[in-house]
Structures are given as structure tokens and as C-alpha cells.
Design a protein around this motif. Structure first.
Motif, short mmCIF file in Angstrom:
data_model
loop_
_atom_site.label_atom_id
_atom_site.label_comp_id
_atom_site.label_asym_id
_atom_site.label_seq_id
_atom_site.Cartn_x
_atom_site.Cartn_y
_atom_site.Cartn_z
N UNK B 414 0.84 -1.19 0.00
CA UNK B 414 0.00 0.00 0.00
C UNK B 414 0.88 1.25 0.00
N UNK B 415 0.66 2.12 -0.96
CA UNK B 415 1.40 3.39 -0.99
C UNK B 415 0.81 4.32 0.08
N UNK B 416 1.46 5.44 0.39
CA UNK B 416 0.91 6.34 1.40
C UNK B 416 -0.44 6.97 0.99
N UNK B 417 -0.65 7.09 -0.33
CA UNK B 417 -1.94 7.59 -0.80
C UNK B 417 -2.24 9.02 -0.36
N UNK B 418 -3.50 9.38 -0.49
CA UNK B 418 -3.91 10.77 -0.24
C UNK B 418 -3.79 11.16 1.23
N UNK B 419 -3.54 10.23 2.10
CA UNK B 419 -3.31 10.62 3.49
C UNK B 419 -1.99 11.38 3.65
N UNK B 420 -1.06 11.17 2.71
CA UNK B 420 0.24 11.85 2.81
C UNK B 420 0.70 12.50 1.50
N UNK B 421 0.37 11.86 0.38
CA UNK B 421 1.10 12.15 -0.86
C UNK B 421 0.44 13.24 -1.68
N UNK B 422 1.26 14.15 -2.17
CA UNK B 422 0.76 15.28 -2.95
C UNK B 422 0.27 14.85 -4.33
N UNK B 423 0.69 13.68 -4.80
CA UNK B 423 0.28 13.24 -6.13
C UNK B 423 -1.01 12.42 -6.10
N UNK B 424 -1.37 11.91 -4.93
CA UNK B 424 -2.46 10.93 -4.86
C UNK B 424 -3.82 11.53 -5.17
N UNK B 425 -4.70 10.67 -5.67
CA UNK B 425 -6.09 11.06 -5.92
C UNK B 425 -7.04 10.49 -4.88
N UNK B 426 -6.60 9.45 -4.20
CA UNK B 426 -7.49 8.79 -3.25
C UNK B 426 -6.66 8.19 -2.13
N UNK B 427 -7.33 7.91 -1.02
CA UNK B 427 -6.64 7.30 0.13
C UNK B 427 -6.51 5.80 -0.09
N UNK B 428 -5.32 5.30 0.02
CA UNK B 428 -5.12 3.86 -0.16
C UNK B 428 -5.03 3.13 1.18
N UNK B 429 -4.50 3.78 2.20
CA UNK B 429 -4.31 3.09 3.49
C UNK B 429 -5.64 2.62 4.09
N UNK B 430 -6.69 3.46 4.10
CA UNK B 430 -7.95 2.96 4.67
C UNK B 430 -8.51 1.74 3.94
N UNK B 431 -8.23 1.64 2.64
CA UNK B 431 -8.68 0.47 1.89
C UNK B 431 -7.94 -0.78 2.39
N UNK B 432 -6.63 -0.62 2.55
CA UNK B 432 -5.83 -1.76 3.07
C UNK B 432 -6.35 -2.17 4.45
N UNK B 433 -6.65 -1.18 5.27
CA UNK B 433 -7.14 -1.49 6.63
C UNK B 433 -8.51 -2.15 6.58
N UNK B 434 -9.38 -1.66 5.71
CA UNK B 434 -10.73 -2.26 5.59
C UNK B 434 -10.62 -3.72 5.16
N UNK B 435 -9.75 -3.99 4.19
CA UNK B 435 -9.61 -5.37 3.69
C UNK B 435 -9.04 -6.25 4.81
N UNK B 436 -8.02 -5.73 5.50
CA UNK B 436 -7.42 -6.52 6.59
C UNK B 436 -8.46 -6.83 7.66
N UNK B 437 -9.34 -5.89 7.93
CA UNK B 437 -10.38 -6.13 8.94
C UNK B 437 -11.45 -7.10 8.45
N UNK B 438 -11.62 -7.17 7.14
CA UNK B 438 -12.64 -8.08 6.60
C UNK B 438 -12.13 -9.53 6.52
N UNK B 439 -10.82 -9.71 6.63
CA UNK B 439 -10.25 -11.06 6.52
C UNK B 439 -9.33 -11.31 7.72
N UNK B 440 -9.92 -11.47 8.88
CA UNK B 440 -9.08 -11.65 10.08
C UNK B 440 -8.94 -13.12 10.48
N UNK B 441 -9.75 -13.98 9.87
CA UNK B 441 -9.71 -15.40 10.23
C UNK B 441 -8.46 -16.03 9.60
#
Lengths: 123, 557
Positions: B414-441
């Protein structure tokens, strides 16, 4: 739509907003909200002079909304700049934004009677 | 490990002093931003959304515990207590103050680490296999050649202003863990018919707005010609690469426009002039560099297979972790231990100063003081005694660094995304976190098996989305963040670019879509087929139908 002037402070890169005294504040609530286009352009010119004086980098006008005394940039990108990474709410500088995952804070709240530049206040 | 020589040390010290004066002049108003920007970028200092970001090279992903401790020191003293490991085996600090940047760079130089050439149109950090020198499947340690190339390309006057940045990766193993096919030059070590070790040379790979898998420009190159051949590639690129359009300036564009055969012809012509000249690498030079990568003083040990099997039988959690995160070492009695930075909910690649220090301590105690960074944003302790693996595991568990998900679905790039990066168009970290939370088993994750999800917050593709089994690209659609999914990408020895699944999805729908893709895969897979193999067998349609339902055809139209 109301506007504000946002920039990065040269010395540390911190996000700052132009305030009424034509200096810079890190809290969005302390920045000047501009309702008039001509005034916005005038203040942008002021901001660019401050850029030339090496106070800030890349000042620009952004659109904001003011609701219940809270200021919020309309664009996600600028909201993130104003309030810090949404994934690290502990690092928020300017207070809180109503973005997912961001805890409420105080930096976006405007003081009562805080300056809001309107056409009729233009010098 | 390679040490700076006197020249390096002196040069870097001079560069720090020079940068200090430049910063002073900038703050005093003697330089404006247009004049100063190239100077700060030459020292790896970017301006991002919230602050300046400093990118620091970790050459070929190898660092010492001493260097890791200094990373912690820099995070604490000059930043906000953490750093971010990237897909280029670098570390980035997000909150460096301009006025303090020269001090931070000086402190890094004190442990022989530099941010020079971590930005700009030059040869960037040369990356490699995180298991280099330790992997059972490798022919030779690729870092020797990385280091040769690093010394050659460091401050090379001819290649300090290329049309665009230039990335080189080297693997010494047929199982490519360094994603060499998506680099400007990828080097794959292999043996020719005579049994001699050399390199297959790939050129023109890259992601970003126009992704390409690298093409073979030379099937086998003798190591002694490595520098002259790479120079010929660089020289042709430097002469012919476009400088009028930043989006068409990478070598991949020119290689694909003129065709690999034509590019090869030009390179060969150039190479003829130099191949037997001063760039021919003498054996003793290879030997000299090789000595820096001499293996540590291993003890003569036997494998502890039975002992570990008993421990695994007793403790399911340990068994899971062993299965996923521990890799066979080429030396009997030792193991390679992956330290995942992907516990559910954390930011992939982010490490606090305290954790860096704890990892440095573990490296000293269990792994000869050496740490590796991989391009999937995890860390590795490469020389752990099998007899101490269980003890180390317990310590990693206490530090929340033992999530047994290496190579599994939640081991997300996961890149830093729009939470940090001046080039980003969207936040990537929350997506990574959402997926990780959806697959905890964890049982489910192991059932799903090998899986890569790569997320980028914009088309520049720092998160390698094109080559994830599932790639996720953040886009801005009229001010809203949307996420486009691609399937079937891979960055290993069978590299491929993903195919677009359909229209972008809002953030909230992404985990559900991933779930549907996984469910479809599990119903279609044969035996223990990996997702990527099932995908290659059945194609995109079943997955499209599962995510978009009856609308799939309409979306496809």
C-alpha cells in the motif's frame, strides 16, 4: 462559496492558513474565510507576496464550508491537508475534520466573532 | 555488508555541508522555491501534503541494526516517531522540517546511509531479493552486482540528468522476489549452456500511467560485462529518451515505441565501442565486493526439523506462523524469519521508533545484527538459528510483529496515498485497513493461500497495483474517491499486468468486492491451485459477474 488561502510554511512544511492579520496560522479555524471573489484575489496576491518573502510555499485559494462554526475544505485533499492523515488521527494539527476515522477536535472551530471577510468589509 | 570507503564518506559529508548552506540561503530568501526545489530533491527531500518528506535509500534492502537504530533516532528527533518502508526498499519520513533536514541527513550519513539519488532523474536505489545471500534457491548473492552497479551509478556525471528516473533490480534466484520485470532494467541471474553464471537482461519494464512488463534485451550477459552493457542501455536512453513530455520520458516508452529489436541493435552498437574497455569488471573487483557480503560466522549446526515439528504440534499459533513467515535457509540449522508489518489495522510499512529499536535488538540477539527490507513492505531477519526460532517468535508476538500472513491476502502493498502524498487522488491506506479487517480469520487466510493485493492512490503506481493478483487503483471521480480493481497481475518470474475488472467502486464496497472475488476463486479452484493460476485458467468473466452481477454485461459494454 466561501474560500480560504492555504499554503505550506517554508521552514517546516506545515499546512497553514492566511489569517486576518495577513500572517499564517496552522489552525483552519483561525484562518480568514472569504466570501467575495475580488477580496479572495486581493488576499491571494498578499499571500504570494508573503511567499516571495519566504514565509510559505504554493499559497492557493480553496473552497470551504462553514457549518455550526466549523470550517471544512470541500475537497478531500484539502481537508486532509487541514486536519492531517485520516489514518493517524493522533497526528492531527489543525483539529478535526468530519472524515471517516477522524476524532473530533477543536482546531476547526471558529471563535465567536471571528473575522469573516465579506464584500461590505472590504477596504 | 558494504561500508562506505573514504571517498564516499568525504563526499557525503561535503554534500551535507553544501545542502546546509543551500537551506540557509533558501530560508534567508536568497533562493526562491523554483531555484531551491531541484537542490532539495537531489537530497531526497520532497514537499508532500502536510510537510517535507525525506526518502532514504536502503541499498538492495540490506541494513545493519546500527543503521536501524539510527532510523529510529531520526524518526524520534526530527520526525513524529515513525517511518514508512516503501516498495523500493527505502524508508520515508513524513514530517521533516526543512531547517532540520541537513541535521537529519548528517545523522544518517554517520551510519553510511544517504538520501542522495532517492529522487530526481538519475539511477535510483538498486533493489534486490530480500533473501539475497541466504536463499536456498539462488545461484549467487545478487547484492554483489547491485553494489557494483551502485558504485558505478552513484554520482555518475553522464547519468545524473537522464530523461527521467531509472530503476534497476537484480535477482539471483529463478524465483523472482525482486519484481525485476517491472523495472527499467531487470537482471535475472541464470546459467548458460556452459554452466556459467550470468544475467538475463530485461529492459523497459515499469508501471505508472503506461505499464509494461520488461522485455529481454539479452538472454545471457557475462558478469564482467555488466557495467558496459548497462552503460550502453543508459547511454542510448539518455540520447533518445524524450524530454519534452514527462509522461513519455521513461525508457519503457522508447523501447516499446521502437521495438525491442531496434533498441537492442542500438545498444549493441554502442556496447561494441566499450565492452572491452575500462568498464570490463575484473574478477578481483568482484571478489573485493564479494568480501563485503561474506556470510556471517555460522555455527556448524544440524537442522532441528523434529524439534520444531514438536513445537508446532503443541502450539497452533506457532505452527501457523512457521508455515507462513519462516523460510528455508541455505545453511543447515538456520532459518529466514519474516517480520511482517501487516497486523490488521496497521499502516503497511509504517514502523515506530520503538519498534525499529526492538527489531534492531532482535537482529543483534538472533540474526548477526542484520535486517532486510522487502519490496512488499515487510522486514526480514535472515540468519536465525532454528533452535532459537521459537523464542524469537514469542518476542515478535509480544511486539505484534508476528502476524502469520506473509504472502497471504492481508499482506497488502500500500502506498501512502492521499493521506500523505501530494500526487495521490485517493486514500489507499484505509482500503488496506478495511480489507485486513474483513479477513481476520487466519485459518481462512491460509485456506485462500498465496494472494497479493497491491494498492496505489494514483496512477503513478507506487503501490504496484498493476501487478497485484488484485490491484486497486484510487481515482478521483468528481471529487469522490473511487477504486478500480484489476485482476491477474503478478510481479514474479511470470510477470503480468492485471486486467481491469470494471467501473470503479466506492470505498465501502471494496472489501465486499474482494470477498466476492475470493469466494468465486474458492468455488472454481482445482486442488490447491493459487488464485493467480485459477485466474489464468478461467479468465476475468466469472469474477466480473460475481462483483457486478447482472450489470456485468452492461458494465462491459
Amino acid at each position: 462559496m466561501p474560500q480560504m488561502i492555504i499554503a505550506n510554511r517554508l521552514i517546516d512544511g506545515a499546512v497553514v492558513f492566511l489569517d486576518q492579520g495577513e500572517t499564517w496560522t496552522p489552525a483552519i479555524g483561525g484562518g480568514v474565510v472569504i466570501d467575495d471573489d475580488a477580496e479572495a484575489q486581493r488576499l491571494l496576491a498578499v499571500a504570494k507576496q508573503l511567499e516571495a518573502r519566504c514565509e510559505v510555499i504554493d499559497p492557493l485559494l480553496i473552497q470551504v464550508t462553514v457549518e455550526d462554526g466549523r470550517v471544512r475544505p470541500t475537497e478531500i485533499r484539502e481537508a486532509i491537508r487541514a486536519f492531517g492523515p485520516t489514518v493517524r488521527t493522533d497526528l492531527a494539527d489543525g483539529g478535526a475534520a468530519p472524515l471517516p476515522g477522524v476524532a473530533p477536535g477543536a482546531g476547526d472551530r471558529r471563535e465567536q466573532g471571528a473575522t469573516r471577510v465579506r464584500k461590505d468589509t472590504k477596504e | 555488508m558494504y561500508r562506505y570507503d573514504e571517498f564516499d564518506q568525504q563526499f557525503v559529508a561535503q554534500r551535507v555541508a553544501q545542502f546546509r548552506r543551500q537551506v540557509k540561503r533558501r530560508l534567508a530568501g536568497e533562493l526562491n522555491e523554483d531555484q531551491f526545489r531541484p537542490l532539495r530533491l537531489m537530497n531526497g527531500l520532497y514537499l508532500q501534503l502536510h510537510a517535507y518528506m525525506l526518502r532514504v535509500n536502503v541499498p538492495y534492502g540490506t541494513l545493519s541494526s546500527r543503521q536501524m537504530r539510527q532510523f529510529a533516532h531520526v524518526a524520534r528527533k526530527y520526525d513524529r516517531g515513525f517511518g514508512h518502508f516503501t516498495t523500493r526498499q527505502n524508508i520515508q519520513y513524513n514530517w521533516i522540517k526543512l531547517a532540520e533536514a541537513p541535521d537529519a541527513i548528517a545523522d544518517l550519513a554517520a551510519v553510511e546511509v544517504t538520501s542522495i539519488q532517492s529522487s530526481g532523474n538519475c539511477v535510483r536505489n538498486i533493489t534486490s531479493d530480500q533473501y539475497a545471500g541466504r536463499a536456498k534457491d539462488e545461484l549467487a548473492d545478487p547484492r554483489v552486482y547491485c553494489e557494483l552497479l551502485r558504485q558505478y551509478s552513484f554520482l555518475h556525471p553522464e547519468f545524473s540528468y537522464l530523461p527521467r528516473k531509472f530503476k534497476i533490480a537484480v535477482t539471483g534466484s529463478p524465483n523472482d522476489r525482486a519484481a525485476v520485470a517491472i523495472h527499467d532494467i531487470g537482471l535475472r541471474m541464470h546459467k548458460n549452456e556452459q554452466g556459467e553464471i550470468g544475467f538475463e537482461v530485461l529492459v523497459g519494464g515499469g508501471l505508472g500511467r503506461t505499464p509494461y512488463i520488461g522485455q529481454t534485451i539479452r538472454k545471457w550477459l557475462a558478469p564482467e560485462h555488466l557495467l558496459s552493457y548497462v552503460e550502453a542501455i543508459l547511454r542510448v536512453y539518455n540520447m533518445l529518451g524524450r524530454r519534452d513530455n514527462i509522461h513519455k520520458a521513461r525508457i519503457k516508452i522508447i523501447v516499446n515505441q521502437m521495438g525491442i529489436d531496434k533498441y537492442r541493435e542500438l545498444v549493441d552498437k554502442e556496447w561494441e565501442l566499450t565492452k572491452n574497455g575500462t568498464l570490463k569488471v575484473p574478477d578481483d573487483e568482484i571478489e573485493r565486493i564479494n568480501a563485503y557480503f561474506a556470510p556471517p560466522a555460522y555455527e556448524k549446526l544440524a537442522d532441528r526439523t523434529a524439534e520444531l515439528a514438536a513445537l508446532r504440534k503443541d502450539d497452533r499459533r506457532f505452527d501457523r506462523w512457521m508455515r507462513g513467515n519462516v523460510v528455508e535457509h541455505k545453511v543447515p540449522g538456520y532459518a529466514i524469519v519474516n517480520v511482517t508489518l501487516k497486523a490488521p489495522g496497521r499502516v503497511p510499512g509504517d514502523v515506530t521508533a520503538e519498534t525499529m529499536e526492538a527489531i534492531a535488538d532482535l537482529a543483534d540477539r538472533y540474526s548477526f545484527g542484520e535486517i532486510r527490507v522487502n519490496h512488499r513492505q515487510n522486514l526480514v531477519l535472515v540468519d536465525v538459528k532454528q533452535s532459537e526460532v521459537h523464542e524469537l517468535w514469542q518476542k515478535l508476538v509480544a511486539l505484534e510483529l508476528a502476524t502469520p500472513n506473509l504472502g497471504l491476502l492481508t499482506d497488502i502493498i500500500c502506498c501512502p496515498g492521499l493521506d500523505y502524498c501530494a500526487l495521490a487522488n485517493a486514500r489507499s491506506i484505509p482500503i488496506a485497513q478495511d480489507i485486513a479487517h474483513a479477513f481476520t480469520d487466519l485459518d481462512e487466510l491460509q485456506r485462500i493461500g498465496h494472494f497479493t493485493i497491491n494498492i496505489s492512490g494514483c496512477m503513478n503506481a507506487c503501490g504496484h497495483h498493476h501487478v497485484g493478483h488484485i490491484g486497486i487503483l484510487g481515482v478521483d471521480k468528481r471529487g469522490e474517491e473511487f477504486f478500480q480493481l484489476t485482476l491477474g497481475g503478478s510481479s514474479d518470474q511470470r510477470a503480468s499486468l492485471g486486467d481491469r475488472l470494471g467501473p470503479g467502486l466506492p470505498q465501502a464496497e471494496v472489501p465486499r468486492a474482494i470477498r466476492k472475488i475470493v469466494d468465486t476463486y474458492l468455488t472454481m479452484r482445482e486442488h490447491d491451485e493459487r488464485f493467480i493460476d485459477t485466474y489464468r485458467r478461467v479468465g476475468i468473466e466469472p469474477f466480473k459477474a460475481s462483483v457486478y452481477g447482472a450489470d456485468a454485461e452492461a458494465h462491459a459494454a
